[in-house]
Design an enzyme around this catalytic site. Structure first.
Site, PDB file in Angstrom:
ATOM      1  N   CYS A   1      71.564  38.150  27.017  1.00  0.00           N
ATOM      2  CA  CYS A   1      72.989  38.026  27.336  1.00  0.00           C
ATOM      3  C   CYS A   1      73.343  36.683  27.958  1.00  0.00           C
ATOM      4  O   CYS A   1      74.520  36.403  28.185  1.00  0.00           O
ATOM      5  CB  CYS A   1      73.426  39.156  28.269  1.00  0.00           C
ATOM      6  SG  CYS A   1      72.653  39.093  29.901  1.00  0.00           S
TER       7      CYS A   1
ATOM      8  N   CYS B   1      68.554  35.096  31.379  1.00  0.00           N
ATOM      9  CA  CYS B   1      68.352  36.155  30.388  1.00  0.00           C
ATOM     10  C   CYS B   1      68.458  35.569  28.989  1.00  0.00           C
ATOM     11  O   CYS B   1      69.417  34.855  28.662  1.00  0.00           O
ATOM     12  CB  CYS B   1      69.384  37.263  30.590  1.00  0.00           C
ATOM     13  SG  CYS B   1      69.193  38.646  29.436  1.00  0.00           S
TER      14      CYS B   1
ATOM     15  N   ASP C   1      65.339  42.868  48.477  1.00  0.00           N
ATOM     16  CA  ASP C   1      64.243  42.106  47.877  1.00  0.00           C
ATOM     17  C   ASP C   1      63.667  41.190  48.942  1.00  0.00           C
ATOM     18  O   ASP C   1      64.366  40.295  49.443  1.00  0.00           O
ATOM     19  CB  ASP C   1      64.737  41.291  46.673  1.00  0.00           C
ATOM     20  CG  ASP C   1      63.616  40.494  46.022  1.00  0.00           C
ATOM     21  OD1 ASP C   1      62.772  41.093  45.335  1.00  0.00           O
ATOM     22  OD2 ASP C   1      63.580  39.261  46.232  1.00  0.00           O
TER      23      ASP C   1
ATOM     24  N   ASP D   1      65.921  36.173  43.192  1.00  0.00           N
ATOM     25  CA  ASP D   1      65.913  37.142  44.283  1.00  0.00           C
ATOM     26  C   ASP D   1      67.177  37.985  44.276  1.00  0.00           C
ATOM     27  O   ASP D   1      67.124  39.200  44.522  1.00  0.00           O
ATOM     28  CB  ASP D   1      65.773  36.416  45.622  1.00  0.00           C
ATOM     29  CG  ASP D   1      64.443  35.689  45.750  1.00  0.00           C
ATOM     30  OD1 ASP D   1      63.477  36.112  45.074  1.00  0.00           O
ATOM     31  OD2 ASP D   1      64.362  34.707  46.501  1.00  0.00           O
TER      32      ASP D   1
ATOM     33  N   GLU E   1      60.875  47.729  47.939  1.00  0.00           N
ATOM     34  CA  GLU E   1      59.789  47.601  46.992  1.00  0.00           C
ATOM     35  C   GLU E   1      58.482  48.106  47.601  1.00  0.00           C
ATOM     36  O   GLU E   1      58.282  48.027  48.814  1.00  0.00           O
ATOM     37  CB  GLU E   1      59.614  46.144  46.571  1.00  0.00           C
ATOM     38  CG  GLU E   1      60.801  45.544  45.865  1.00  0.00           C
ATOM     39  CD  GLU E   1      60.598  44.066  45.578  1.00  0.00           C
ATOM     40  OE1 GLU E   1      60.432  43.704  44.402  1.00  0.00           O
ATOM     41  OE2 GLU E   1      60.606  43.280  46.535  1.00  0.00           O
TER      42      GLU E   1
ATOM     43  N   CYS F   1      72.170  43.346  31.413  1.00  0.00           N
ATOM     44  CA  CYS F   1      71.942  44.066  30.164  1.00  0.00           C
ATOM     45  C   CYS F   1      70.682  44.914  30.175  1.00  0.00           C
ATOM     46  O   CYS F   1      70.486  45.734  29.279  1.00  0.00           O
ATOM     47  CB  CYS F   1      71.883  43.085  28.990  1.00  0.00           C
ATOM     48  SG  CYS F   1      70.460  41.959  29.035  1.00  0.00           S
TER      49      CYS F   1
ATOM     50  N   CYS G   1      66.854  41.968  33.602  1.00  0.00           N
ATOM     51  CA  CYS G   1      68.211  41.437  33.701  1.00  0.00           C
ATOM     52  C   CYS G   1      69.109  42.503  34.316  1.00  0.00           C
ATOM     53  O   CYS G   1      69.174  43.636  33.824  1.00  0.00           O
ATOM     54  CB  CYS G   1      68.734  41.032  32.327  1.00  0.00           C
ATOM     55  SG  CYS G   1      70.440  40.419  32.339  1.00  0.00           S
TER      56      CYS G   1
END
Length: 474
Positions: free
Chosen positions: A388, A385, A217, A395, A313, A369, A366
Site C-alpha cells: 500500500c 509497505c 512498543d 516503532d 510484547e 493493510c 503493515c
C-alpha cells in the site's frame, strides 16, 4: 490483596551487627540443611559402588521443612558449629535458611522430573559468605510499625529507626484495612531495608479511559512508543541513566584498579584505600539503579492510571542481552521490569494486560493493510509497505499493530490491521523466524533462522518433557 511496603532503615552500630548476625544465621542453617541432605546421597553412591543392593543402601534423608526443622532443633544444642551462638538470634533466622533449602530441593526435584518450567535447576549448593545475599524473614513474634511513623520493631532486633516515614502503612493499620503477615530484612544497594508483607483491603481505582486500549512498543532509541486505538501516538524518551554516569564510573574504576584489591589465590586482603574507593564506585551504581527504578514506576503508573487495556510484547530479554552491541542499552532500559509492573498494577485496577505472542511480527506487519515483510533489519528505522506504500516510523507502526491486537483478542480473528482488511499471507513463515542466509558454522549446512525447527519438530522437542522413570538424584 497481599502487597509489600518497603522502607529503608537507619540502624546504629549494634543494630547493624545484629542484622548481619541474623542473616549469617540464615545462611548457616541453609548450608547445614544442604550438607545434611546431600550426605545421604553421597553415602548411597559409595555403598552402591561396593555392590550393595537397594535394600542395603542408606535411606534417603527427607528435605521437607518440618523434617529439616526437627533435625536442626535436635542437633543445634550439641553441634559445635551452633552450640555456642545459636541463642543469640531469633528462631526465625534459622527457619529462613531451612525454608530456602527445602524450596531449593523441591525446585531441583521438580526440574529433574520435568514438572518445572524454565531452565534446568541444579543440585543445591552451599552459600559462600562473601557472595551470599544478606536477608532474613520474620513470620512470628513482635512485628509492628511504631505510632511515631519513624520506627519499626522486629523480633530480637528491637526498634529500628526508618530512613523514611511509614505513615502510609501506619494509616492502613490504624484504620483496620491492613494486617502485617511477615517482615523481611535485606541488605541491598549499600543499605538495609525492611519489607512488610501486608494483607490489605484495596479499593479498585477507576482509570481515566476504561474502554481505551494502548499498544506499547519498547525500544532503545525511545523507551516506549504508545499508540491507542484513537490514533494518538506518544513517545516516551529513554532516560539512559547508565550512559550519563559512565564517565564517573570510569573515573572511580581507574581509582579502584590502582589500589591493592583482594586476591583469594594469594591470600591478599584488600587495603582500606581499596575498600573506600570501591564503596564510592558502588554508590554510583546504586544511584543509577534508584533512578531507573523511580523512572519505571512513574511510567507504568501513569499508563495504568489512563488505559483499561494494555498490550505489551513477550520479549526475550535474555536473548537480547547476548547481543554484545546492545546488551548494555537493553539492560539499562529494564524491559522485563516494565512488563512486570504493568501486569501487577493492572490487576490492582481490574484492568486487562494482553501479552502478544513472541513471534508476532509487530514491526514487519503493515498497520494499514496487514501485509507482512519477510525481512526488516534492525538498522532500518522507517517502515515502508510494498503493498500500500505506507511510510511510517517502525516503532510507531509496531505500536499500532499491538493496539490493534485488542480487537483481535476480542473477536478471535488474529488480524493485526483493521478487521475489514483481508488477511495477507506471510511469506516464508515470517510469523516465526526468517531463513538463515549463512551456512551453519558447526555442520557446514544451511538451516532455518537461528536453528529454528519445523512446526512438527517444535511440538515434540520444545515442550516441557516429563520423565516416566523415577527421580534419579545422581
Amino acid at each position: 490483596m497481599v502487597q509489600a511496603y518497603k522502607f529503608a532503615l537507619d540502624p546504629n552500630t549494634a543494630q547493624e551487627r545484629a542484622l548481619r548476625s541474623h542473616c549469617g544465621a540464615a545462611r548457616a542453617a541453609y548450608n547445614w540443611a544442604v550438607s545434611w541432605v546431600t550426605a545421604s546421597w553421597w553415602q548411597r553412591k559409595a555403598e552402591a559402588s561396593y555392590g550393595l543392593g537397594e535394600e542395603g543402601l542408606t535411606s534417603w534423608r527427607p528435605w521437607s521443612l518440618p523434617a529439616l526443622r526437627r533435625e536442626f532443633n535436635r542437633v543445634k544444642i550439641t553441634d559445635p558449629r551452633f552450640a555456642d551462638w545459636w541463642e543469640e538470634n531469633s528462631k526465625e533466622a534459622y527457619n529462613t535458611g531451612l525454608a530456602n533449602a527445602a524450596a531449593a530441593f523441591d525446585n531441583y526435584a521438580n526440574s529433574k522430573q520435568g514438572k518445572r518450567k524454565g531452565p534446568k535447576v541444579g543440585v543445591p549448593r552451599r552459600k559462600v559468605k562473601r557472595k551470599a545475599r544478606l536477608a532474613c524473614r520474620f513470620t512470628t513474634g513482635t512485628i509492628r510499625v511504631e505510632l511515631d511513623g519513624r520506627h519499626a520493631t522486629l523480633p530480637r532486633l528491637g526498634t529500628i529507626r526508618t530512613h523514611e516515614p511509614t505513615v502510609k502503612l501506619l494509616a492502613r493499620l490504624q484504620d483496620g484495612t491492613a494486617r502485617i503477615l511477615s517482615a523481611t530484612i535485606r541488605h541491598e544497594r549499600g543499605r538495609w531495608f525492611v519489607s512488610f508483607q501486608v494483607e490489605a483491603a484495596r479499593e479498585i481505582t477507576p482509570v481515566a479511559r476504561p474502554d481505551g486500549a494502548v499498544g506499547i512498543d519498547l525500544g532503545i532509541k525511545h523507551l516506549a512508543v504508545l499508540a491507542d486505538r484513537t490514533g494518538e501516538i506518544r513517545y516516551e524518551p529513554n532516560p539512559q541513566h547508565l550512559d550519563g554516569s559512565l564517565k564517573l564510573l570510569r573515573f572511580h574504576s581507574r581509582r579502584v584498579s590502582r589500589r591493592q584489591g583482594p586476591d583469594r589465590n594469594k591470600g591478599i586482603q584488600p587495603s582500606k584505600r581499596w575498600i573506600k574507593a570501591n564503596t564510592e564506585r558502588n554508590k554510583v551504581h546504586h544511584r543509577v539503579a534508584n533512578l531507573r527504578t523511580d523512572a519505571l514506576h512513574k511510567l507504568t503508573t501513569r499508563i495504568r492510571a489512563e488505559y483499561g487495556t494494555v498490550v505489551v510484547e513477550d520479549l526475550s530479554v535474555a536473548g537480547m542481552l547476548k547481543n554484545s552491541r546492545l546488551a548494555r542499552k537493553v539492560a539499562d532500559a529494564g524491559f522485563g521490569e516494565i512488563r512486570r509492573q504493568l501486569t501487577y498494577k493492572g490487576q490492582r485496577n481490574a484492568c486487562r494486560t494482553i501479552v502478544a505472542d513472541r513471534w508476532y511480527p509487530s514491526s514487519k506487519t503493515c498497520s494499514a493493510c496487514g501485509a507482512v515483510k519477510a525481512k526488516l533489519p534492525l538498522h532500518v528505522r522507517v517502515f515502508t509497505c510494498d503493498v500500500c506504500g505506507l511510510v511510517m516510523d517502525r516503532d510507531e507502526n509496531a505500536a499500532r499493530n499491538l493496539a490493534a491486537l485488542t480487537a483481535a483478542v476480542t473477536t478471535g480473528t488474529g488480524v493485526a490491521g483493521d478487521q475489514d482488511t483481508p488477511c495477507v499471507s506471510k511469506p516464508r513463515g515470517a510469523d516465526r523466524k526468517t531463513r538463515r542466509q549463512r551456512p551453519d558454522r558447526n555442520t557446514g549446512r544451511g538451516g532455518r533462522a537461528g536453528g529454528a525447527t519445523l512446526p512438527h519438530q517444535r511440538q515434540t522437542e520444545a515442550r516441557d518433557r516429563r520423565q516416566a522413570e523415577a527421580l534419579v538424584l545422581w
